[in-house]
Design an enzyme around this catalytic site. Structure first.
Site, PDB file in Angstrom:
ATOM      1  N   TYR A  65     -24.533 -24.343   7.862  1.00  0.00           N
ATOM      2  CA  TYR A  65     -25.016 -22.987   8.233  1.00  0.00           C
ATOM      3  C   TYR A  65     -25.100 -22.693   9.560  1.00  0.00           C
ATOM      4  CZ  TYR A  65     -29.396 -24.917  10.363  1.00  0.00           C
ATOM      5  OH  TYR A  65     -30.215 -25.604  11.288  1.00  0.00           O
ATOM      6  N   ARG A 101     -18.064 -22.464  15.382  1.00  0.00           N
ATOM      7  CA  ARG A 101     -18.889 -23.772  14.815  1.00  0.00           C
ATOM      8  C   ARG A 101     -19.038 -23.948  13.491  1.00  0.00           C
ATOM      9  NH1 ARG A 101     -24.946 -24.222  17.664  1.00  0.00           N
ATOM     10  NH2 ARG A 101     -25.157 -22.662  16.012  1.00  0.00           N
ATOM     11  N   ARG A 134     -23.505 -32.639 -12.337  1.00  0.00           N
ATOM     12  CA  ARG A 134     -23.928 -33.113 -11.203  1.00  0.00           C
ATOM     13  C   ARG A 134     -23.358 -34.519 -10.905  1.00  0.00           C
ATOM     14  NH1 ARG A 134     -27.419 -37.391  -9.596  1.00  0.00           N
ATOM     15  NH2 ARG A 134     -28.393 -36.851  -7.307  1.00  0.00           N
ATOM     16  N   HIS A 160     -22.281 -37.150  -7.392  1.00  0.00           N
ATOM     17  CA  HIS A 160     -22.240 -37.309  -5.696  1.00  0.00           C
ATOM     18  C   HIS A 160     -21.018 -36.798  -5.245  1.00  0.00           C
ATOM     19  CE1 HIS A 160     -26.053 -39.309  -6.351  1.00  0.00           C
ATOM     20  NE2 HIS A 160     -26.190 -39.378  -5.165  1.00  0.00           N
ATOM     21  N   LYS A 201     -23.631 -28.772  11.795  1.00  0.00           N
ATOM     22  CA  LYS A 201     -24.897 -27.996  11.528  1.00  0.00           C
ATOM     23  C   LYS A 201     -25.039 -27.939   9.954  1.00  0.00           C
ATOM     24  CE  LYS A 201     -27.385 -23.839  13.363  1.00  0.00           C
ATOM     25  NZ  LYS A 201     -28.377 -24.696  13.711  1.00  0.00           N
ATOM     26  N   GLU A 249     -32.801 -34.405  22.161  1.00  0.00           N
ATOM     27  CA  GLU A 249     -32.850 -32.672  22.051  1.00  0.00           C
ATOM     28  C   GLU A 249     -34.000 -32.454  21.003  1.00  0.00           C
ATOM     29  OE1 GLU A 249     -29.871 -30.686  19.159  1.00  0.00           O
ATOM     30  OE2 GLU A 249     -29.727 -32.433  17.920  1.00  0.00           O
ATOM     31  N   LEU A 307     -26.594 -31.086  18.296  1.00  0.00           N
ATOM     32  CA  LEU A 307     -25.905 -29.958  17.868  1.00  0.00           C
ATOM     33  C   LEU A 307     -25.397 -29.268  19.151  1.00  0.00           C
ATOM     34  CD1 LEU A 307     -25.045 -28.136  15.502  1.00  0.00           C
ATOM     35  CD2 LEU A 307     -27.095 -26.981  16.190  1.00  0.00           C
TER      36      LEU A 307
HETATM   37  N1  PDD Z   1     -31.189 -24.410  15.157  1.00  0.00           N
HETATM   38  N2  PDD Z   1     -30.189 -28.312  18.052  1.00  0.00           N
HETATM   39  C1  PDD Z   1     -30.614 -28.240  16.880  1.00  0.00           C
HETATM   40  C2  PDD Z   1     -30.685 -29.719  16.043  1.00  0.00           C
HETATM   41  C3  PDD Z   1     -30.793 -26.996  16.056  1.00  0.00           C
HETATM   42  O1  PDD Z   1     -31.053 -26.975  14.755  1.00  0.00           O
HETATM   43  C4  PDD Z   1     -30.491 -25.950  16.988  1.00  0.00           C
HETATM   44  C5  PDD Z   1     -30.798 -24.486  16.398  1.00  0.00           C
HETATM   45  C6  PDD Z   1     -30.088 -25.936  18.246  1.00  0.00           C
HETATM   46  C7  PDD Z   1     -29.767 -24.807  18.977  1.00  0.00           C
HETATM   47  O2  PDD Z   1     -28.477 -24.317  18.633  1.00  0.00           O
HETATM   48  P1  PDD Z   1     -28.236 -22.762  19.090  1.00  0.00           P
HETATM   49  O3  PDD Z   1     -28.482 -22.382  20.421  1.00  0.00           O
HETATM   50  O4  PDD Z   1     -26.927 -22.430  18.678  1.00  0.00           O
HETATM   51  O5  PDD Z   1     -29.086 -21.930  18.144  1.00  0.00           O
HETATM   52  C8  PDD Z   1     -29.742 -27.305  18.836  1.00  0.00           C
HETATM   53  C9  PDD Z   1     -31.303 -23.002  14.551  1.00  0.00           C
HETATM   54  C10 PDD Z   1     -31.749 -21.887  15.676  1.00  0.00           C
HETATM   55  C11 PDD Z   1     -32.175 -23.113  13.117  1.00  0.00           C
HETATM   56  O6  PDD Z   1     -31.807 -24.227  12.504  1.00  0.00           O
HETATM   57  O7  PDD Z   1     -32.919 -22.453  12.855  1.00  0.00           O
END
Ligand code: PDD
Length: 288
Positions: A33, A52, A101, A103, A149, A181, A205
Protein backbone atom coordinates in the site's frame (compact mmCIF):
# COMPACT_ATOMS: atom_id res chain seq x y z
CA UNK A 1 -21.49 13.67 -2.01
CA UNK A 2 -20.40 10.04 -1.46
CA UNK A 3 -16.67 9.44 -1.80
CA UNK A 4 -15.53 7.93 -5.09
CA UNK A 5 -13.06 5.05 -5.07
CA UNK A 6 -11.10 3.36 -7.84
CA UNK A 7 -11.37 -0.44 -7.88
CA UNK A 8 -9.92 -2.65 -10.64
CA UNK A 9 -10.30 -0.17 -13.46
CA UNK A 10 -13.55 1.52 -12.44
CA UNK A 11 -14.49 4.61 -10.47
CA UNK A 12 -17.37 3.75 -8.07
CA UNK A 13 -19.17 5.20 -5.07
CA UNK A 14 -17.51 3.91 -1.87
CA UNK A 15 -20.51 1.81 -0.83
CA UNK A 16 -20.66 0.07 -4.23
CA UNK A 17 -17.00 -1.01 -4.14
CA UNK A 18 -16.73 -4.68 -3.06
CA UNK A 19 -13.91 -7.21 -2.90
CA UNK A 20 -14.19 -11.02 -2.72
CA UNK A 21 -13.73 -12.80 0.62
CA UNK A 22 -11.14 -14.88 -1.24
CA UNK A 23 -8.98 -11.81 -1.81
CA UNK A 24 -5.45 -12.57 -0.65
CA UNK A 25 -5.24 -9.19 1.02
CA UNK A 26 -8.12 -10.27 3.28
CA UNK A 27 -6.92 -13.86 3.84
CA UNK A 28 -3.13 -13.43 4.05
CA UNK A 29 -2.33 -9.72 4.28
CA UNK A 30 -0.76 -10.42 0.87
CA UNK A 31 -0.45 -6.95 -0.58
CA UNK A 32 1.21 -3.56 -0.46
CA UNK A 33 0.00 0.00 0.00
CA UNK A 34 0.80 3.72 -0.09
CA UNK A 35 -0.57 6.80 1.66
CA UNK A 36 -0.10 10.00 -0.36
CA UNK A 37 -0.94 13.45 1.02
CA UNK A 38 -2.66 15.90 -1.34
CA UNK A 39 -2.63 19.68 -0.86
CA UNK A 40 -4.92 21.94 -2.92
CA UNK A 41 -5.39 19.03 -5.34
CA UNK A 42 -1.65 18.34 -5.79
CA UNK A 43 0.11 15.20 -4.55
CA UNK A 44 3.17 15.72 -2.39
CA UNK A 45 5.96 13.67 -4.00
CA UNK A 46 3.47 11.55 -5.99
CA UNK A 47 6.18 10.12 -8.26
CA UNK A 48 8.28 9.03 -5.26
CA UNK A 49 5.26 7.32 -3.68
CA UNK A 50 4.52 5.43 -6.93
CA UNK A 51 8.18 4.41 -7.21
CA UNK A 52 8.11 3.08 -3.64
CA UNK A 53 4.90 1.17 -4.46
CA UNK A 54 6.82 -0.39 -7.36
CA UNK A 55 9.67 -1.44 -5.03
CA UNK A 56 7.14 -2.93 -2.58
CA UNK A 57 5.44 -4.88 -5.42
CA UNK A 58 8.84 -6.11 -6.66
CA UNK A 59 9.74 -7.12 -3.08
CA UNK A 60 6.69 -9.41 -2.77
CA UNK A 61 6.67 -10.42 -6.47
CA UNK A 62 3.46 -8.82 -7.71
CA UNK A 63 3.68 -7.80 -11.39
CA UNK A 64 3.02 -4.08 -11.85
CA UNK A 65 -0.62 -3.76 -12.97
CA UNK A 66 0.01 -0.36 -14.58
CA UNK A 67 2.76 2.01 -15.62
CA UNK A 68 3.91 4.94 -13.52
CA UNK A 69 2.18 7.37 -15.89
CA UNK A 70 -1.08 5.37 -15.64
CA UNK A 71 -0.93 5.37 -11.83
CA UNK A 72 -0.45 9.11 -11.76
CA UNK A 73 -3.23 9.75 -14.29
CA UNK A 74 -5.65 7.53 -12.34
CA UNK A 75 -4.80 9.25 -9.05
CA UNK A 76 -5.25 12.69 -10.58
CA UNK A 77 -8.73 11.66 -11.71
CA UNK A 78 -9.53 10.24 -8.28
CA UNK A 79 -8.44 13.47 -6.58
CA UNK A 80 -10.60 15.51 -8.94
CA UNK A 81 -13.63 13.22 -8.53
CA UNK A 82 -13.30 13.71 -4.77
CA UNK A 83 -13.40 17.47 -5.03
CA UNK A 84 -9.69 18.41 -5.11
CA UNK A 85 -8.46 20.32 -2.05
CA UNK A 86 -6.65 18.48 0.73
CA UNK A 87 -6.93 14.68 0.86
CA UNK A 88 -5.05 11.57 1.92
CA UNK A 89 -4.98 9.02 -0.89
CA UNK A 90 -4.83 5.36 0.15
CA UNK A 91 -3.63 2.98 -2.56
CA UNK A 92 -3.50 -0.80 -2.20
CA UNK A 93 -2.51 -3.68 -4.47
CA UNK A 94 -3.09 -7.30 -3.42
CA UNK A 95 -2.26 -10.59 -5.10
CA UNK A 96 -5.88 -10.93 -6.23
CA UNK A 97 -8.76 -13.30 -5.49
CA UNK A 98 -8.18 -16.81 -6.94
CA UNK A 99 -10.95 -19.46 -6.57
CA UNK A 100 -9.17 -21.35 -3.78
CA UNK A 101 -7.27 -20.41 -0.60
CA UNK A 102 -3.66 -21.61 -0.81
CA UNK A 103 -0.53 -20.12 0.75
CA UNK A 104 1.43 -20.50 -2.51
CA UNK A 105 0.89 -17.89 -5.23
CA UNK A 106 -2.32 -18.16 -7.29
CA UNK A 107 -2.28 -19.38 -10.91
CA UNK A 108 -0.43 -17.12 -13.35
CA UNK A 109 -2.79 -14.59 -14.84
CA UNK A 110 -4.79 -14.01 -11.61
CA UNK A 111 -5.28 -10.26 -11.74
CA UNK A 112 -4.14 -8.25 -8.71
CA UNK A 113 -6.79 -6.26 -6.83
CA UNK A 114 -6.14 -2.54 -7.18
CA UNK A 115 -7.89 -0.11 -4.84
CA UNK A 116 -7.41 3.62 -4.46
CA UNK A 117 -9.52 5.80 -2.20
CA UNK A 118 -9.55 9.30 -0.85
CA UNK A 119 -9.80 10.02 2.86
CA UNK A 120 -10.01 13.39 4.55
CA UNK A 121 -6.53 14.65 5.48
CA UNK A 122 -7.06 14.95 9.23
CA UNK A 123 -5.91 18.31 10.59
CA UNK A 124 -2.79 18.06 12.75
CA UNK A 125 -3.39 18.64 16.46
CA UNK A 126 -2.19 22.20 17.13
CA UNK A 127 -1.20 21.20 20.68
CA UNK A 128 1.53 18.96 19.22
CA UNK A 129 3.16 22.01 17.67
CA UNK A 130 2.68 24.24 20.74
CA UNK A 131 3.75 21.86 23.50
CA UNK A 132 4.86 18.62 21.82
CA UNK A 133 3.48 15.10 22.03
CA UNK A 134 4.24 11.95 23.99
CA UNK A 135 5.70 8.64 22.79
CA UNK A 136 6.40 5.32 24.50
CA UNK A 137 8.98 2.67 23.61
CA UNK A 138 7.87 -0.82 22.57
CA UNK A 139 9.87 -3.87 21.38
CA UNK A 140 9.96 -4.15 17.57
CA UNK A 141 8.20 -7.45 16.87
CA UNK A 142 7.91 -6.98 13.10
CA UNK A 143 9.35 -9.19 10.36
CA UNK A 144 12.67 -8.69 8.57
CA UNK A 145 11.45 -6.75 5.51
CA UNK A 146 10.18 -3.55 7.08
CA UNK A 147 11.41 -1.68 3.97
CA UNK A 148 8.41 -3.08 2.06
CA UNK A 149 5.17 -1.21 2.67
CA UNK A 150 2.99 -4.30 3.07
CA UNK A 151 -0.58 -4.34 4.36
CA UNK A 152 0.46 -6.97 6.91
CA UNK A 153 0.77 -4.55 9.81
CA UNK A 154 0.10 -6.51 12.98
CA UNK A 155 3.38 -5.57 14.68
CA UNK A 156 2.69 -1.91 13.89
CA UNK A 157 -0.97 -2.13 14.94
CA UNK A 158 -0.20 -3.70 18.34
CA UNK A 159 2.60 -1.19 19.00
CA UNK A 160 0.40 1.82 18.13
CA UNK A 161 -2.44 0.46 20.29
CA UNK A 162 -0.07 0.09 23.23
CA UNK A 163 0.96 3.73 22.76
CA UNK A 164 -2.67 4.89 22.61
CA UNK A 165 -3.55 2.93 25.74
CA UNK A 166 -0.69 4.70 27.53
CA UNK A 167 -1.92 8.13 26.40
CA UNK A 168 0.84 8.55 23.78
CA UNK A 169 0.60 9.44 20.08
CA UNK A 170 3.27 7.04 18.84
CA UNK A 171 5.26 3.94 19.78
CA UNK A 172 9.03 4.09 19.20
CA UNK A 173 10.20 0.61 18.25
CA UNK A 174 13.36 -0.78 19.92
CA UNK A 175 15.33 -3.68 18.49
CA UNK A 176 18.76 -5.01 19.58
CA UNK A 177 19.42 -1.95 21.75
CA UNK A 178 18.66 0.51 18.92
CA UNK A 179 15.78 2.94 18.46
CA UNK A 180 14.51 2.05 14.98
CA UNK A 181 11.42 4.01 13.88
CA UNK A 182 7.82 4.64 14.95
CA UNK A 183 4.87 2.27 14.54
CA UNK A 184 3.78 4.34 11.53
CA UNK A 185 6.54 6.97 11.27
CA UNK A 186 10.27 7.51 10.98
CA UNK A 187 12.33 8.64 13.96
CA UNK A 188 14.74 11.55 14.32
CA UNK A 189 16.92 12.34 17.32
CA UNK A 190 18.61 15.73 17.63
CA UNK A 191 21.78 15.85 19.67
CA UNK A 192 24.25 18.76 19.81
CA UNK A 193 22.72 20.41 16.75
CA UNK A 194 22.88 17.33 14.47
CA UNK A 195 19.91 15.34 13.15
CA UNK A 196 20.34 11.58 13.66
CA UNK A 197 18.11 9.04 11.90
CA UNK A 198 18.26 5.31 11.20
CA UNK A 199 19.90 4.61 7.81
CA UNK A 200 17.74 3.00 5.15
CA UNK A 201 17.85 -0.81 5.32
CA UNK A 202 15.39 -3.71 5.63
CA UNK A 203 14.84 -2.59 9.25
CA UNK A 204 12.81 0.55 8.41
CA UNK A 205 10.38 1.89 5.90
CA UNK A 206 12.19 4.54 3.87
CA UNK A 207 9.69 7.34 4.44
CA UNK A 208 8.98 9.87 1.72
CA UNK A 209 8.68 12.49 4.49
CA UNK A 210 12.03 11.28 5.92
CA UNK A 211 13.72 11.82 2.53
CA UNK A 212 12.18 15.28 2.26
CA UNK A 213 13.26 16.23 5.80
CA UNK A 214 16.85 15.18 5.07
CA UNK A 215 16.80 17.14 1.81
CA UNK A 216 15.47 20.26 3.58
CA UNK A 217 17.96 19.82 6.45
CA UNK A 218 20.88 19.69 4.01
CA UNK A 219 19.58 22.82 2.27
CA UNK A 220 19.50 24.52 5.70
CA UNK A 221 23.07 23.29 6.40
CA UNK A 222 21.93 21.32 9.46
CA UNK A 223 24.28 18.33 9.98
CA UNK A 224 22.66 14.94 9.28
CA UNK A 225 23.91 11.57 10.56
CA UNK A 226 22.30 8.48 9.04
CA UNK A 227 23.62 5.97 11.58
CA UNK A 228 22.17 3.44 14.00
CA UNK A 229 20.69 5.16 17.07
CA UNK A 230 21.44 3.43 20.40
CA UNK A 231 18.66 3.60 22.97
CA UNK A 232 20.99 5.76 25.13
CA UNK A 233 20.92 8.45 22.41
CA UNK A 234 17.11 8.48 22.60
CA UNK A 235 17.23 8.81 26.40
CA UNK A 236 19.70 11.74 26.24
CA UNK A 237 18.26 13.53 23.18
CA UNK A 238 17.90 17.30 22.92
CA UNK A 239 14.91 16.79 20.62
CA UNK A 240 12.97 13.81 19.26
CA UNK A 241 10.67 13.92 16.21
CA UNK A 242 8.59 11.39 14.30
CA UNK A 243 7.55 11.95 10.69
CA UNK A 244 4.93 10.63 8.29
CA UNK A 245 2.92 11.73 5.29
CA UNK A 246 -0.22 12.35 7.34
CA UNK A 247 1.34 13.85 10.50
CA UNK A 248 4.31 15.70 8.94
CA UNK A 249 6.97 16.32 11.65
CA UNK A 250 5.73 15.74 15.20
CA UNK A 251 7.92 17.02 18.06
CA UNK A 252 8.03 14.41 20.83
CA UNK A 253 8.61 16.04 24.21
CA UNK A 254 8.06 13.03 26.48
CA UNK A 255 9.32 9.46 25.99
CA UNK A 256 8.13 6.84 28.50
CA UNK A 257 7.07 9.67 30.81
CA UNK A 258 10.53 11.30 30.79
CA UNK A 259 10.94 14.84 29.49
CA UNK A 260 12.95 15.24 26.27
CA UNK A 261 15.42 18.17 26.32
CA UNK A 262 13.63 21.26 27.62
CA UNK A 263 10.21 19.64 27.36
CA UNK A 264 8.97 21.75 24.45
CA UNK A 265 9.34 21.68 20.66
CA UNK A 266 13.00 22.57 20.12
CA UNK A 267 14.78 25.10 17.89
CA UNK A 268 15.84 22.56 15.25
CA UNK A 269 12.23 21.35 14.98
CA UNK A 270 11.07 24.98 14.59
CA UNK A 271 13.42 25.43 11.61
CA UNK A 272 12.47 22.15 9.99
CA UNK A 273 8.76 22.70 10.55
CA UNK A 274 9.02 26.12 8.87
CA UNK A 275 10.96 24.63 5.94
CA UNK A 276 8.37 21.83 5.62
CA UNK A 277 5.47 24.31 5.59
CA UNK A 278 7.24 26.36 2.92
CA UNK A 279 7.65 23.20 0.82
CA UNK A 280 3.95 22.33 1.25
CA UNK A 281 3.04 25.82 0.06
CA UNK A 282 5.00 25.16 -3.14
CA UNK A 283 3.09 21.89 -3.55
CA UNK A 284 -0.20 23.81 -3.16
CA UNK A 285 0.89 26.20 -5.92
CA UNK A 286 1.84 23.29 -8.19
CA UNK A 287 5.49 24.37 -8.04
CA UNK A 288 7.03 21.36 -6.23
N1 PDD B 1 2.82 5.10 7.36
N2 PDD B 1 7.56 3.94 8.93
C1 PDD B 1 6.41 3.25 8.97
C2 PDD B 1 6.43 1.91 9.64
C3 PDD B 1 5.23 3.78 8.40
O1 PDD B 1 4.09 3.06 8.45
C4 PDD B 1 5.26 5.07 7.82
C5 PDD B 1 4.05 5.72 7.20
C6 PDD B 1 6.48 5.76 7.80
C7 PDD B 1 6.60 7.13 7.17
O2 PDD B 1 6.54 7.04 5.76
P1 PDD B 1 6.04 8.28 4.88
O3 PDD B 1 6.83 9.46 5.30
O4 PDD B 1 6.34 7.86 3.49
O5 PDD B 1 4.57 8.45 5.17
C8 PDD B 1 7.61 5.17 8.35
C9 PDD B 1 1.61 5.59 6.73
C10 PDD B 1 1.40 7.06 6.84
C11 PDD B 1 0.45 4.75 7.19
O6 PDD B 1 0.66 3.57 7.37
O7 PDD B 1 -0.68 5.25 7.32
Amino acid sequence: MAATVYLNGQFLPLDAACVSVLDRGFLFGDGVYEVIPVYSGHMLRGVEHIERLGRSMDGIRIDHPMSRAAWLAMLEQLIERNGGGDQAIYLQVTRGAPPKRDHAFPPAGTPPTVLAMSNPLAPIDEAWHRQGAEAVTVPDLRWQRCDLKTIQLLGNVLARQQAVEQGAVEAILLRDGQAIEGAASNLFIIKDGAIHTTPKSAAILGGITRDLILELARAEAIPVREEGMPEALLRSADEVWVSSSTREIVPITRVDGQTVGEGKPGPVWQRMHAAYQAFKQKVREGKA
